[in-house]
Structure formats: C-alpha cells, structure tokens
Motif scaffolding. Structure first.
Motif: not given
Lengths: 335, 335
Positions: A23-29
C-alpha cells in the motif's frame, strides 16, 4: 463473508498462492506469489489515501479476487500479507499513517472479512527489507538498511540477520527524523522532518523554494503546486533545466547526509535505496554518493555499500510481505 | 609476563574475580566484580588521553594488580573485561578513539602481557547498556538505548534483548550524527557532530559562544577555555548565573531533539542517560524532557521512558564489561 471462491482449499504440501500487497501513498500493488517465490500475477490501483480505509478495503479485496480468479483453479490462495505504512504486526493495526486519512484501523480484520485465509499486516519498509534480503540487491546480507524514497521516506532494518522491530514495532521511521528544526511543515504535525526534503514530495517542495528564491526562467514556473510531480522535475532536469537539476542536487545532498548519520547508528554493510524516486537515477544518486562520502565518519569509510534496488516498484514489499505471511501460515493454522 | 601473582589459579566452580575496566576520556575506573555481580573493590585514575596507549597500559596494569592484591588470597582473578571508546570485540582492537591520541592499538593484547587470564575488550557504551539492563535502571528490559554524556557522547543499544553491534561492531555512534552541517569542528575531523554540542565539552563550547554573543556580566568571563569545566558551569548555574543556566538549557534542548530523532529509528522502551554530565541534574534533564516531548513523533508519545542511570559513574560499564567477559571465560578456555 467470502465472495464465492473457496480460497482456503489449498493442497496440504505448502503449495498455493500467498498474495502480497504493497500500500503506497499514491498507488497500491497486489502480487500473487507462488511457493517458489515467483510473482505469478500483479495488479496496480490508485490508493486514494485521502479517502477512508472503509472505502479502500473493498477496492483492495476486488483486486485480490480478480488476480486469484485469473490464476484459479490451477493454484489457490493460502494467505495474504499486507505491507502498509504505520502498520504493527504485533498489534495487528495500522495507526494513522502520516500521508493518509485512515486514522487507526484494524486493516487485517477488515480485509479478512472478504477471504477465508489468514491475513497478516506489516510495516511497508520492513516488508521491503525482507524482500531485498531474500530476493533482491541485499540477498544473503545480515546488516542492511532499506530506504524507501516515495511520497514519504521510510526505512526497514535487518540487524544481525533479524528484522529490527523496536519495542512497539515502530523502528525505522527515518522520514520523521527532524533534520531542520523549525523547517518545513510535515503531515505528522511537526516541522523539519527528513521526508519533507527527501522524498518525491520533498523534491517538489524544493522546486517551489527555488522558484521563490530566483528569477531564472524555467518551464516549472508554469506548473501549479498541485500539478507538479517528481517525474516531471526529473524529465525537465534531464532536458537541461537548471532549476529542476538543482532540486535533485539538493535532495541528493540531504539524502547523503542523512544516510551518513544513519550509518553511525546502525553500522550496516549495505544501504539499499528503493521507491519511485530512484527512477531519477544519477540525478539523485550522484549528489547522494558525493554527500555521503563527504559526511560519513572515517571508521565507516569504504565499509558501507550504497545500492539501488534491483526489484521493480513495490515488488520488494510484495515479496517480503508474502514470504513473511507464508512463514507464519503454519503458526496461524495451529492456533 | 606476569607480575608474580598467579591470577589464573581460580577454583573450577566459576567463582573468582573478573575485573571490569571503564576507560573514559578524563578518568578510568577499575572494578573487581565477584561471581554474584557485586563490586568488591574499585579504583580511579586519570586516563591522560593525549598520551599514547603504550604509556597508559602499564599504569592500568598497576591499578588492576593493586586491586587484586587487596583482595587476594581470599578471591582470585579469572578474567578482565575492558570497556573502551572505539573498541571492537570482534577485531580485538581499539581504533582511533575520537578524543584520544592512541591510534589503532591491540589493547587486549597489550594488557594481556601483564596477566595470566583472558582479556576481552568491548565498546564502552555497549558495556554500559549491558550493565544497565543486567544491574541498573533498565533491568529486565529488551529494547533500551543507553546514552553516555561525558567528554564525548555515545550510545549502546539493546534491541530485542540483544546487543546491537552492527556489521563492523560500530553501531551506536550517535555522538557523530551531524546535527548542524558546517557547525562546530569535531575531533573526528568533520563539523557539526552531536557531541560538539551535547557533552561536557559541548556545554563549555556553548558557554564561549554565549560569552561572545552577549555583554552580560558573569564570572565565566574570568575563566579560560582550558580551565573551564562543565562542573564549574553547573555550579554557577545553581548559584543563579544566567549564562551558565542558558548553556545547560541549550544543551538539554539539543539533547531532547536528538533523543526524539533516535527514538524514531530504534523505538526503544526506555532511554537511560549516564555519564558525568548527568550530575547537572535538572539543569540538563528539565530542558531535555521538554524538548523531547516537543519533538517526539506522535506514535511514540508516552511510550518511551527517559531514565537517569542509578549506578555510580563508570559502574554500568565496569559491571557490563565484567559480566560480558565472565560469560565468555568458558569459551576462551575451551579454544
């Protein structure tokens, strides 16, 4: 509540998929990893960190289900490992990640409502350093510092072959070292934190400081604060824009100093840099190397390798979270 | 070469003395510790850090012999554990301690020439944190940071119940975190290191900065740089001298900020402060507490205890080095 697929019916030989989520601040993978550590399928989606976790989790569950349906019935879901900022494995919660509007949430529990398999959470940088020491640039090393340069700045630490978690599972928050007391306001509510300078956001903030401080013409004067990205700054720097290049030089300089300071505390054999910002390549790495060499204490000189991650964006965290969850599948079943 | 006494003839039941030595920038302390961890005898002598190690070792050997003779024949010497700045247990050497004129020396080997027992060396701060977690303020804790405020500034770290040593045995050098780039010159050859501000020496340097920056009368204007000590500054501050008090306030403020930053990296349950400077008591502790509370990241608030060492000067390091050496007596004999 499951969504029709019996993910739990995996063979008893330890095979099957363990999904890793970053879970990233901009995108999640999301990545589906098989028992050999191979990433079999992968999907990206925007995190929308300013929405609540209650809106995020159904979207995440849908992406996980989609990936699993792609791969079923050949291989089945056994578990889920989620790498999130501000996550504590011990307490099982995500507590107020600095660039999110989530508050304190039981993320594992919330995701668990969608699947019949164990769900584990861990700090994103801890997941990434596990991924790097098991599959990436630091494979086989015992004292490693992984530094994630994305929307924010974080670190995962392996010391003496073990994840350094701290007393409350919150070690490695190097993004919130105050490097400039009274300096830039941070999303954590304080001022002068390292990540307000050394991150994708930090690069953009530095651009605006430079625009304010000079009169030199640059295409950056036509871009709003909200529209500016570190990618744009990098591409202008590569085209020879002085302001853009200067923003990366300053960021790299601050990064090198920070790493020299962190080395004096942990004494690692290598530092692995990862995260979106490392795509800027030499724009960032060259001033960082120079500044690191200039600032590192004599006794560490020549003993610490600065490496760039060899895994794709999010892969280290996906592989780390997935392998961490897989290691614990047996524990969970036994309980 | 022994000096006549057969120190090695100890009973085979693990009894006997293990001497612990704490080499400080100003004074060195030697303690004879029995098998119950009790300090049976103790002696101090000036280190004279600007002389060579070749001149120091015979003086140290004489003090150790003196202590042992006092206690013999009731109880005999089994081993020696030496806590020194810049010592590496793994490499067995002391490498250029920042405030010493020693260069790189095989201290264990040099001391070993005087005694018929195993001699082990370790970093002074590592010894002190072992002493504090085994016998002192942090007894029984698993994640502890010990900060030594003396001539210099150092730290010993216990993480997850184990000494954090780093890849080259050089973790915890918090005195050489650069807190003010381009700031005060440090004995390590760089500028702006934490210990140039936060240490007994740092207090004195701050006094001279304050004297230069103001015209207020103070007895400190009559003291030369060479004659000034942190003790004198403390005693004047207690008598109401504003300049002296301000020097401690600034030092405490810088200490609190540094500790808040270090907490974000290690996430300890407690920080134990020790070293000569803590005798300044509230002069230092009050501003340090305030600054720590002001600067610590929200997620650590209320979770980290700031403690003052409950052991006497040098005792933590003596007890730690002695117990470290005692733990390894069997290993050494077997080899």
């Amino acid at each position: 509540m499951t969504n029709g697929i019996r993910y739990g019916e995996a063979p008893s030989d330890g095979a099957g998929l363990v999904v890793g989520v970053d879970i990233g601040g901009t995108n999640s993978v999301v990545g589906a990893v098989d028992e050999t550590g191979r990433l079999r399928a992968q999907a990206h989606f925007p995190t929308r960190a300013r929405e609540s976790a209650e809106l995020f989790v159904p979207r995440l569950a849908q992406v996980i289900s989609g990936l699993c349906e792609e791969l079923a019935p050949h291989i089945q879901l056994r578990g889920i490992g989620i790498a999130s900022p501000a996550a504590s494995t011990r307490e099982g919660i995500v507590d107020n990640p600095a660039n999110f509007q989530w508050g304190k949430v039981d993320l594992a529990g919330m995701v668990g409502r969608y699947f019949d398999v164990p769900v584990m959470i861990m700090n994103d940088s801890d997941a990434a350093v596990l991924g790097e020491t098991r599959y990436g640039a630091a494979r086989g090393m015992s004292n490693v510092l992984l530094v994630t340069l994305g929307t924010g700045l974080g670190a995962g630490i392996v010391a003496d072959g073990k994840l350094l978690e701290g007393a409350h599972g919150a070690a490695g928050e190097i993004g919130h070292i105050i490097v400039s007391p009274g300096g830039r306001e941070c999303t954590c509510g304080r001022r002068g934190c390292a990540e307000t300078y050394i991150s994708a956001t930090g690069v953009c903030r530095t651009v605006f400081e430079l625009l304010a401080g000079s009169v030199a013409p640059t295409p950056l004067r036509g871009v709003s604060y909200d529209a500016l990205t570190a990618e744009l700054v990098a591409s202008l720097a590569l085209q020879g824009d002085r302001c853009a290049a200067e923003a990366f030089e300053r960021t790299g300089h601050a990064l090198g100093l920070l790493l020299a300071n962190v080395v004096a505390e942990f004494d690692p054999e290598a530092i692995v840099l990862c995260g979106g910002l490392i795509h800027a390549g030499e724009l960032l790495a060259a001033p960082a190397q120079t500044s690191f060499a200039q600032h590192v204490l004599g006794r560490y000189k020549g003993k610490v390798r600065l490496l760039l991650s060899t895994l794709n964006d999010g892969e280290a965290a996906i592989l780390g979270a997935s392998s961490f969850a897989r290691d614990r599948l047996h524990e969970v079943v036994v309980r």
